[in-house]
Enzyme design. Structure first.
Site, PDB file in Angstrom:
ATOM      1  N   LYS A   1       0.872  -1.187   0.000  1.00  0.00           N
ATOM      2  CA  LYS A   1       0.000   0.000   0.000  1.00  0.00           C
ATOM      3  C   LYS A   1       0.895   1.218   0.000  1.00  0.00           C
ATOM      4  CE  LYS A   1      -4.499   0.721   0.245  1.00  0.00           C
ATOM      5  NZ  LYS A   1      -5.535  -0.249  -0.120  1.00  0.00           N
TER       6      LYS A   1
HETATM    7  N1  GLU Z   1      -7.140  -0.025  -3.367  1.00  0.00           N
HETATM    8  C1  GLU Z   1      -7.882  -1.204  -3.707  1.00  0.00           C
HETATM    9  C2  GLU Z   1      -7.994  -2.129  -2.507  1.00  0.00           C
HETATM   10  O1  GLU Z   1      -7.855  -1.720  -1.393  1.00  0.00           O
HETATM   11  C3  GLU Z   1      -7.363  -1.887  -4.962  1.00  0.00           C
HETATM   12  C4  GLU Z   1      -5.955  -2.366  -4.911  1.00  0.00           C
HETATM   13  C5  GLU Z   1      -5.454  -2.887  -6.250  1.00  0.00           C
HETATM   14  O2  GLU Z   1      -6.227  -3.003  -7.175  1.00  0.00           O
HETATM   15  O3  GLU Z   1      -4.262  -3.156  -6.318  1.00  0.00           O
HETATM   16  O4  GLU Z   1      -8.291  -3.295  -2.646  1.00  0.00           O
END
Ligand code: GLU
Length: 435
Positions: A125
């Site tokens: 993240k």
């Molecule tokens: N931000 C989204 C999540 O928390 C998508 C993450 C992604 O597609 O890599 O799942």
């Protein structure tokens, strides 16, 4: 300078809070969920420590030249929690209160989400402690390009693939892709997912999380004996996840009677007209003031009298202080980490079925994986192919978690986390420790 000082203070406060087991933060929540899964699986302390700790984390200071000519400094992070099953994967969040511990928690949840849905990624993240609403498009472009340059050494289509999250969108992904590609000297569409379709983004990616939430919500309602077309729902958040979830739920016949955003909430017992509400939000920027509903207190939305509650905003909104008042029979987590462990316990005792984030909102990363596969092969799938593969993966993970939970008398969260942790541990054990 004030931004950095404020962010430093809030990060220190979060660290202090994290050391106090009584104060829940996303990281203490994520670690306590992991501890429960480890105890259930009987894993040793060495493996527990490894899974509780990110493999790699980078903090960066990101200077931005404002349109006025002044400059500001923002703190940014990229945390790679685990790589045992493949490259790290996860979104990038722009929000003023982003801090390292929050990003660590979100990265850990991505590892479990990818493992649970069996996409070949670890978890990551990113975050930048900035309020995107206070900046022009030109400023957002500069800060995104500079943040990307700062984290460039640790990202890549085989290393770590960012995607949108709160405060970022497909334009942000286009800037990241361009900055990375210019530095490489050739175009690399696989460096991000959630890109515009014209740059190699996937059909169906933008609405994928909401579609997935809807598939799971309908399955969960039926599981507890509620017919969706005779059920009511409240949705917290009217952003990337909540707005389309409200639309898909109402298209499926669920009566969406309350919706909120960060400015307030509205309700209508006869059901809100989601199309008209979306038009109102496009025109005014908020659900507040919508003529087709009555004003409702934002916090009261969570305890509104409905069958289904979809928290689709931020972490920690269902906690010890309000879990006893939740009236829904089913809670489907569109957001990451909306329920604290204390609230989980209270709602389980009250017989409320909570479908955890790592299952319920996994539609986004599933279609991110499809996008990455398509970009790497330079071959594009039709929208109906994307949607049917998404539905198949969501419903098979739902069956798998449900079966595991029922056999062992576990909550869906504990079952989902244990299943995911088991898969990550298996990959880790097979690969062995180097050296
Ligand atoms: N931000 C989204 C999540 O928390 C998508 C993450 C992604 O597609 O890599 O799942």
């Amino acid at each position: 300078m004030t931004d950095v000082l404020a962010a430093t203070v809030s990060s220190t406060a979060a660290d202090a809070a994290a050391s106090d087991a009584h104060i829940a933060t996303p990281l203490t929540d994520a670690r306590s969920q992991l501890a429960e899964a480890i105890a259930l699986l009987g894993y040793d302390n060495g493996l527990h420590q490894m899974l509780a700790t990110p493999r790699r984390e980078l903090s960066v200071a990101v200077p931005l030249r404002l349109d006025s000519g002044e400059s500001r400094l923002y703190l940014g992070y990229r945390v790679q929690h685990n790589f045992s099953r493949g490259p790290a994967k996860g979104g990038l969040r722009y929000a003023p209160n982003v801090n390292l511990d929050e990003v660590r928690a979100l990265a850990m949840w991505m590892t479990w989400k990818c493992a649970l849905l069996d996409v070949p990624y670890g978890g990551a993240k990113g975050g930048l402690a900035i309020d995107p609403r206070e900046h022009s498009t030109a400023e957002l472009e500069r800060v995104t390009r500079r943040y990307t340059s700062e984290i460039l050494p640790i990202i890549g289509p085989e290393r770590d693939i960012p995607a949108p999250d709160i405060g970022t969108d497909e334009q942000t992904m286009a800037w990241i892709m361009d900055t990375y590609s210019v530095n490489m000297g050739y175009t690399v569409p696989g460096i991000v997912t959630g890109k515009p379709i014209s740059l190699g983004g996937s059909q169906g990616r933008a609405s994928a999380t909401s579609r997935g939430v809807t598939h799971i919500a309908l399955a969960a309602l039926r599981h507890v004996g509620l017919e969706p077309s005779r059920s009511t729902a409240a949705v917290q958040g009217f952003g990337k996840v909540g707005a389309d979830a409200a639309r898909f739920l109402s298209e499926a016949g669920v009566r969406v009677t309350a919706v909120s955003d960060q400015y307030g909430a509205i309700s209508n017992d006869a059901g809100l007209d989601i199309e008209a509400l979306s038009a109102h939000v496009r025109a005014t920027g908020s659900v507040v003031g919508f003529a087709g509903g009555e004003p409702l207190d934002g916090a009261a939305l969570l305890t509104h009298d409905v069958d289904l509650l979809v928290p689709a905003a931020v972490e920690g909104v269902l906690h010890e202080g309000n879990a006893a008042d939740v009236q829904a029979t089913v809670v489907v987590e569109g957001a990451n980490g909306p329920t604290t462990p204390a609230a989980d316990r209270i709602m389980r005792e009250r017989g409320i079925l909570v479908v955890p984030d790592i299952l319920a909102n996994a539609g986004g990363v599933i279609v991110s994986y499809f996008e990455w596969v398509q970009a790497n092969q330079a071959y594009w799938w039709r929208a109906d192919e994307v949607e049917s593969r998404l539905e198949e993966r969501m419903l098979s993970a739902w069956q798998c978690v449900l079966g595991y939970a029922e056999q062992r008398d576990l909550s869906l969260r504990t079952a989902a986390t244990a299943l995911a942790v088991e898969r990550v541990a298996e990959a880790h054990k097979l690969r062995g420790l180097y050296p």
